[in-house]
Write an enzyme that holds these catalytic residues in place. Structure first.
Site, PDB file in Angstrom:
ATOM      1  CE1 TYR A 176      -3.214  -2.764  -0.049  1.00 24.27           C
ATOM      2  CE2 TYR A 176      -3.855  -2.255   2.191  1.00 24.27           C
ATOM      3  CZ  TYR A 176      -4.017  -2.995   1.036  1.00 24.27           C
ATOM      4  OH  TYR A 176      -4.991  -3.960   0.988  1.00 24.27           O
TER       5      TYR A 176
ATOM      6  CG  ASP B 189     -12.425  -6.697   5.835  1.00 25.35           C
ATOM      7  OD1 ASP B 189     -12.210  -6.235   6.967  1.00 25.35           O
ATOM      8  OD2 ASP B 189     -12.644  -5.979   4.836  1.00 25.35           O
TER       9      ASP B 189
ATOM     10  CG  ASP C 132      -2.665 -19.571  -1.133  1.00 23.62           C
ATOM     11  OD1 ASP C 132      -1.797 -19.644  -0.239  1.00 23.62           O
ATOM     12  OD2 ASP C 132      -2.592 -20.196  -2.202  1.00 23.62           O
TER      13      ASP C 132
ATOM     14  CG  ASP D  27      -7.229  -4.445   3.752  1.00 22.89           C
ATOM     15  OD1 ASP D  27      -8.231  -4.425   4.484  1.00 22.89           O
ATOM     16  OD2 ASP D  27      -7.058  -3.674   2.791  1.00 22.89           O
TER      17      ASP D  27
ATOM     18  CE  LYS E  78       0.206 -16.760  -2.873  1.00 25.47           C
ATOM     19  NZ  LYS E  78      -0.117 -18.209  -2.752  1.00 25.47           N
TER      20      LYS E  78
END
Ligand code: NAD
Length: 369
Positions: free
Chosen positions: A142, A254, A226, A250, A193
């Site tokens: 970000y 959620d 993942d 992030d 990852k």
């Protein structure tokens, strides 16, 4: 008796309404001489823009920097849709996070027994769930440079975001993860990852090295992010503390939020570096939800996320772990007695407004305290 300085930033929409219920809890702590909280109240978001033409004033930023903790409500609303981009309500929150260097975002996902049926998963999978997602908040993709769209001149454009982490950024968030785990069930799962991202290779390497540097009593595991997302919806109770980068955090926080059923129930904390003298970290506590313009001003908002955010301040800023537990237990007991705001209403339960819910939690705290 310990004395602490709090800056209250209620913000916009339902922010001031839910903050009103936290003020009652703070007053209760002061009245009973459990701790002394000195509060100042500032403006943030649209309300600050209306007063000063900025989403937060320098004076309120100074108060935030000198406080022991900032308690933040919510910002935003359609009224400020057309203000200049750098003065939009969210800019106030972003400035607080940036200037206070709040690099660690804590998002607990707790399923209260009384609300297990509100989850998108089946009751046995989530009942009693209590996990904590620790997201790196100030680095990664970000913020990394370059971050740009280039016109290639042949009718094509190229967009680039840069995922970048340095050792110190990974080390400091890993340390917080291990410290937090010690106050819980002593397990950390680090997610990245490393199979396809070189930043993931460094992430895993640094977390492993930090673990060896004084945290070997904590159980550490690694999982590809993942697979972590899949495990969060397959068997979420296997996790205690999950530590991950800004982007994966992030998304995964959620996902974890939805395991618990309602936005009105979710607290959060953002922590920065520890003060050399007091050892206390810079800290901001806020509910995950926004300013809910659709119900603002009607006394309908659920104050539990805001009250639970204050409980996180007791736990993580003031070392008042027993009192934090008592506030959390009071919330669970209030729900157990059938009190519900509209967002979590179920058949056969007692629907109440913001103030009644706050009073009910306080009554349970009074009974337990
Ligand atoms: P929201 O979280 O404000 O509301 C989403 C839905 O959840 C609405 O239906 C709302 O009524 C309900 N809801 C949220 N909190 C609730 C509570 N405590 N009790 C009962 N119901 C609740 O998200 P949104 O509608 O996408 O955004 C509204 C405004 O809030 C926008 O301006 C947005 O930018 C801002 N926002 C601010 C923050 C923040 O301050 N940290 C976070 C998210 C959104």
């Amino acid at each position: 008796m310990s004395s602490y300085k709090l800056l209250l930033l209620p913000g916009d929409g339902i922010g001031p309404e839910v903050m009103g219920e936290v003020k009652k809890v703070i007053a209760w702590f002061n009245l009973h001489d459990i701790a002394h909280f000195e509060t100042e109240t500032g403006l943030v978001g649209g309300s600050a823009y209306d007063a000063h033409g900025e989403a937060i004033s320098n004076a309120d930023m100074d108060l935030a920097q000198s406080s022991d903790a900032v308690i933040f409500g919510a910002v935003g609303g359609p009224r400020w849709d057309d203000v200049p981009y750098d003065k939009r309500p969210e800019a106030g929150l972003l400035r607080l996070r940036k200037d206070m260097a709040l690099y660690a975002n804590l998002r607990p996902a707790i399923v209260y027994p009384a609300l297990a049926d509100a989850s998108s998963l089946k009751r046995p999978l989530v009942e009693g769930l209590d996990l904590l997602i620790l997201r790196e908040l100030t680095g990664g993709v970000y913020f990394g440079q370059p971050k740009e769209i280039t016109d290639l001149g042949n009718g094509q454009k190229r967009a680039v975001d840069t995922q970048v982490y340095e050792t110190y950024e990974i080390d400091r968030i890993a340390r917080i993860a291990f410290e937090l785990a010690r106050t819980r069930r002593n397990q950390v799962c680090s997610m990245e990852k490393h199979n396809v991202m070189i930043s993931g290779v460094l992430w895993k390497e640094v977390v492993t090295a930090t673990h060896k540097d004084g945290f070997q009593d904590v159980e550490l595991s690694h999982m590809l992010a993942d697979a972590g997302g899949m495990q969060l919806v397959r068997n979420p109770k296997q996790f205690d503390v999950i530590v991950t980068d800004n982007l994966f955090g992030d998304i995964l926080s959620d996902v974890a939020a939805m395991l618990t059923g309602s936005l009105g129930m979710l607290p959060s904390a953002s922590l920065g570096a520890a003060d050399d003298k007091t050892g206390r970290r810079k800290a901001l506590y806020e509910p995950v939800h926004g300013s809910a313009p659709d119900i603002a001003g009607k006394g309908l908002a659920n104050p539990i996320a805001m009250i639970a955010s204050f409980a996180m301040a007791l736990r993580y800023s003031f070392g008042m772990v027993e009192w934090a537990d008592k506030v959390d237990t009071a919330i669970a007991a209030t729900l157990g007695k059938g009190f519900r705001t509209g967002d979590i209403m179920q058949a056969g339960m007692k629907q109440v407004g913001t103030a009644e819910m706050g009073d009910a939690v306080l009554a349970q705290l009074e009974a337990a305290g």
